[in-house]
Design an enzyme around this catalytic site. Structure first.
Site, PDB file in Angstrom:
ATOM      1  N   TYR A 121      42.812  23.730  38.652  1.00 19.84           N
ATOM      2  CA  TYR A 121      42.471  24.734  38.393  1.00 19.84           C
ATOM      3  C   TYR A 121      44.023  24.122  36.669  1.00 19.84           C
ATOM      4  CZ  TYR A 121      41.665  28.032  41.222  1.00 19.84           C
ATOM      5  OH  TYR A 121      40.637  28.787  41.991  1.00 19.84           O
ATOM      6  N   HIS A 140      43.810  29.354  31.755  1.00 17.30           N
ATOM      7  CA  HIS A 140      44.860  30.675  32.831  1.00 17.30           C
ATOM      8  C   HIS A 140      46.233  29.986  32.455  1.00 17.30           C
ATOM      9  CE1 HIS A 140      44.715  34.348  34.303  1.00 17.30           C
ATOM     10  NE2 HIS A 140      44.513  34.287  35.181  1.00 17.30           N
ATOM     11  N   TYR A 150      49.155  31.154  44.252  1.00 17.59           N
ATOM     12  CA  TYR A 150      47.801  31.759  43.404  1.00 17.59           C
ATOM     13  C   TYR A 150      48.762  32.501  42.012  1.00 17.59           C
ATOM     14  CZ  TYR A 150      45.397  28.678  45.315  1.00 17.59           C
ATOM     15  OH  TYR A 150      44.466  27.370  45.768  1.00 17.59           O
ATOM     16  N   ASN A 181      47.417  35.750  41.201  1.00 14.95           N
ATOM     17  CA  ASN A 181      48.251  37.219  41.708  1.00 14.95           C
ATOM     18  C   ASN A 181      49.169  37.347  42.463  1.00 14.95           C
ATOM     19  OD1 ASN A 181      46.991  35.783  43.927  1.00 14.95           O
ATOM     20  ND2 ASN A 181      45.482  37.751  43.479  1.00 14.95           N
TER      21      ASN A 181
END
EC number: 3.1.1.29
Length: 194
Positions: free
Chosen positions: A17, A22, A68, A70
């Site tokens: 990632y 993001h 993460y 969330n």
């Protein structure tokens, strides 16, 4: 305006990632750390990478959650609670689908707009949403069903260069933010576009 004491950069952990859209907020905090010559070090009790510097006698803490996206609120609530940082003294930098690449906007309060990191921060802070936000434009794929793959994907070079430019613009208004000149910071930042 209350002095900013905590700057949070949202993203997802892990090499897969690392360079995704993001992680725009994390890129911003990494750039602040580099400019201030601050090492971001893992802090288990804060669920993230943290650093600290002093600006005109005021401690400013940096945080990139290593949870993460969330679960970002877990890290923000832990650090803010430990150091007794008021919600109004937090600036959260995050990717923003509703702005094109190359555009950055400041905002105070509001909802989560579907952003899972913001949703969790608001929830973990006891439904308080009065923190400051730096919205870093990444654009929108055009179809809601493509959003997840889009935000978790890498931007093409031209798009990444625009995101980098918007981060530069945001870094340029940090002195106004630290001075409590929020309206001036907004005016200056909102007039910039890569």
């Amino acid at each position: 305006m209350t002095a900013i004491q905590l700057i949070v950069g949202l993203g997802n952990p892990g090499a897969e990632y690392e360079q995704t859209r993001h992680n725009a907020g994390a890129f911003f905090v990494e750039r602040i750390a580099a400019a201030q010559r601050v090492d971001l070090v893992p802090e288990r009790k804060f669920f993230g990478l943290t650093g600290r510097f002093t600006h005109q006698g005021q401690d400013v803490r940096l945080l990139i959650p290593t949870t993460y996206m969330n679960r970002s609120g877990q890290a923000v609530a832990a650090l803010a609670g430990f150091y007794r940082i008021p919600v109004e003294s937090i600036l959260v930098a995050h990717d923003e689908l509703d702005l094109p690449p190359g555009v950055a906007k400041l905002k105070v309060g509001g909802g989560h707009g579907g952003h899972n990191g913001l949703r969790d921060i608001i929830a973990q802070l006891g439904n308080q949403n009065t923190f400051h936000r730096l919205r870093l434009g990444i654009g929108h794929p055009g179809d809601a069903s493509k959003v997840s793959g889009f935000v978790l994907g890498r931007a093409p070079r031209a798009e990444q260069e625009k995101l980098d430019a918007s981060i530069d613009f945001a870094l340029g208004v940090l002195p106004d933010i630290f001075a409590g000149e929020w309206n001036r910071a907004m005016k200056n930042l909102h007039s910039q576009k890569a």
